[in-house]
Design a protein around this motif. Structure first.
Motif: not given
Length: 417
Positions: A33-37, A45-57
């Motif tokens: 989360a710290v490295e990718s958001i 871009a921040t919102c896209a990084e957030l949804v990508a992160f939660v879908c990964r985990h």
């Protein structure tokens, strides 16, 4: 986040939420989360990084619905106007982007994640968790996560909430950055809105185009000064650097130029005076500048450059030619050494002065960039505004890597009686 010794973990912003002290070393998901958001200062871009992160985990699908940036919202604010700005995963599982959103309203009102289980007519249940994007009492929107299968565990809920708060911190940074950039841009537009008016015997067209994206506005400028005997001094300059300081220095250069130009010195001596004044002041950033004194009665232009790119003259048939002139050091160095060159201007010639954003591209030699501009073929007999717009269109300045300031001038010949 904190390591085993209690020291803050590198990588998180200063106002990012801390992981719980009892959690021990940060789990891989929190490190991710710290490295990718928040890798940029752009909201989408921040919102896209957030949804990508939660879908990964944690989930099968996710969406971010934001509140308007221009409407401050704090906990308990009445009314919601949410807009979906990012999705990831199996989007068909997500709740509709429009219509009533009671779970989102409740999450924002209560300030913590709200989970619910939806029965899909006897099929595998769909788990929905809505998490507020909330930090320091400021709410930015909601994160909606959906998965098919078991309910979200306490650990998954906690880590999703952490990611949402981290994203909210970066959204706050992005909005403050956007507000600052808007202020600087408004300042520069106001400063450039009223350049001096040339003599009526000279046609003039100007354009200022700020670079897009997250690039800060720069110190590009242009000016015209009326002189005696129907002559006009044309000026284009570029203060080094970007941001508010560059815009303020740009205004200082314009003010000094008007004062020095009022003495009616030749262009190279105007540059000498400016260079000496700026070097003595010692607080201004260096700047490049090109001065052209146009004498319509004689059909003559006198030019001097302080580290600036040369102008291009487009003839009446639409072909262009770079003007060859000596180039001195940028203003503010105190070195001086400026020289003047002269050039005849035909009745249908158009002189085009510009800053480097018009032509420069990363990895390309500047001579190639200038040759591309001079090699343009423009419509013969075009009026000065159409000619300038044609140049901007052919060079695709909508995607310029830096700010663009352009000034075009043409001698106006009045019919004889």
């Amino acid at each position: 986040m904190r390591d085993r010794g209690g020291d803050a973990t590198a990588g998180a912003p200063a106002d990012a939420p801390d992981a719980t002290a009892s959690a021990g070393p940060p789990p891989d998901a929190l490190v991710d989360a710290v490295e990718s958001i928040g890798t940029t200062l752009q909201e989408p871009a921040t919102c896209a990084e957030l949804v990508a992160f939660v879908c990964r985990h944690f989930c099968d699908a996710a969406a971010v619905d934001l509140l308007p940036a221009d409407v401050p919202a704090t906990r308990g604010s009445p009314g919601l106007d949410l807009s979906r700005v990012a999705t990831a995963g199996r989007v068909e599982l997500l709740p509709p982007a429009h219509g009533p959103r009671p779970q989102s309203v409740r999450a924002l009102d209560e300030g913590h994640p709200i989970a619910a289980s939806l029965d899909l007519s006897g099929h595998v249940p769909r788990q929905v968790m809505t998490v507020p994007l909330l930090v320091h009492g400021q709410q930015y929107g909601v994160l909606v996560t959906v998965r098919r299968g078991p309910a979200f565990s306490d650990a998954e809920t906690s880590r999703t909430h952490y990611a949402a708060r981290l994203a909210a911190v970066h959204l706050g940074h992005a909005r403050r950055h956007g507000a600052m950039r808007s202020t600087v841009l408004s300042l520069q537009r106001a400063l450039l809105a009223e350049p001096g008016r040339p003599h009526p015997n000279l046609e003039l067209a100007t354009r200022y185009l700020p670079a897009g994206g997250s690039t800060l506005v720069g110190g590009d400028w242009f000016e015209t000064v009326r002189l005696h005997f129907g002559r006009t001094l044309l000026v284009v300059g570029d203060v080094m650097g970007h941001g508010l300081d560059a815009a303020v220095d740009m205004n200082a250069y314009r003010s000094m130029l008007r004062y020095v130009a009022a003495t009616d010195l030749p262009p190279h001596r105007v540059l000498r005076r400016l260079d000496a004044a700026v070097a003595e002041d010692g607080t201004r950033r260096p700047a490049t500048s090109l001065l052209v004194r146009v004498d319509p009665a004689r059909g003559m232009a006198s030019l001097a450059s302080a580290g600036h790119l040369p102008p291009v003259v487009f003839r009446g048939d639409g072909t262009g030619e770079l003007v060859d002139l000596p180039v001195g050091p940028p203003l503010g160095t105190g070195v001086g050494g400026y020289e003047q060159a002269g050039r005849k201007l035909a009745p249908d010639d158009t002189l085009v002065m510009f800053t480097d954003g018009l032509v420069e591209h990363r990895g390309e030699d500047i001579d190639e960039s200038l040759a591309r501009l001079a090699g343009l073929r423009l419509p013969p007999g075009a009026n000065i505004d159409d000619l300038l717009d044609g140049i901007l269109d052919k060079l695709d300045t909508r995607h310029a890597e830096d700010d663009v300031a352009v000034l075009a001038a043409r001698i106006r010949h009045r019919p004889t009686t």
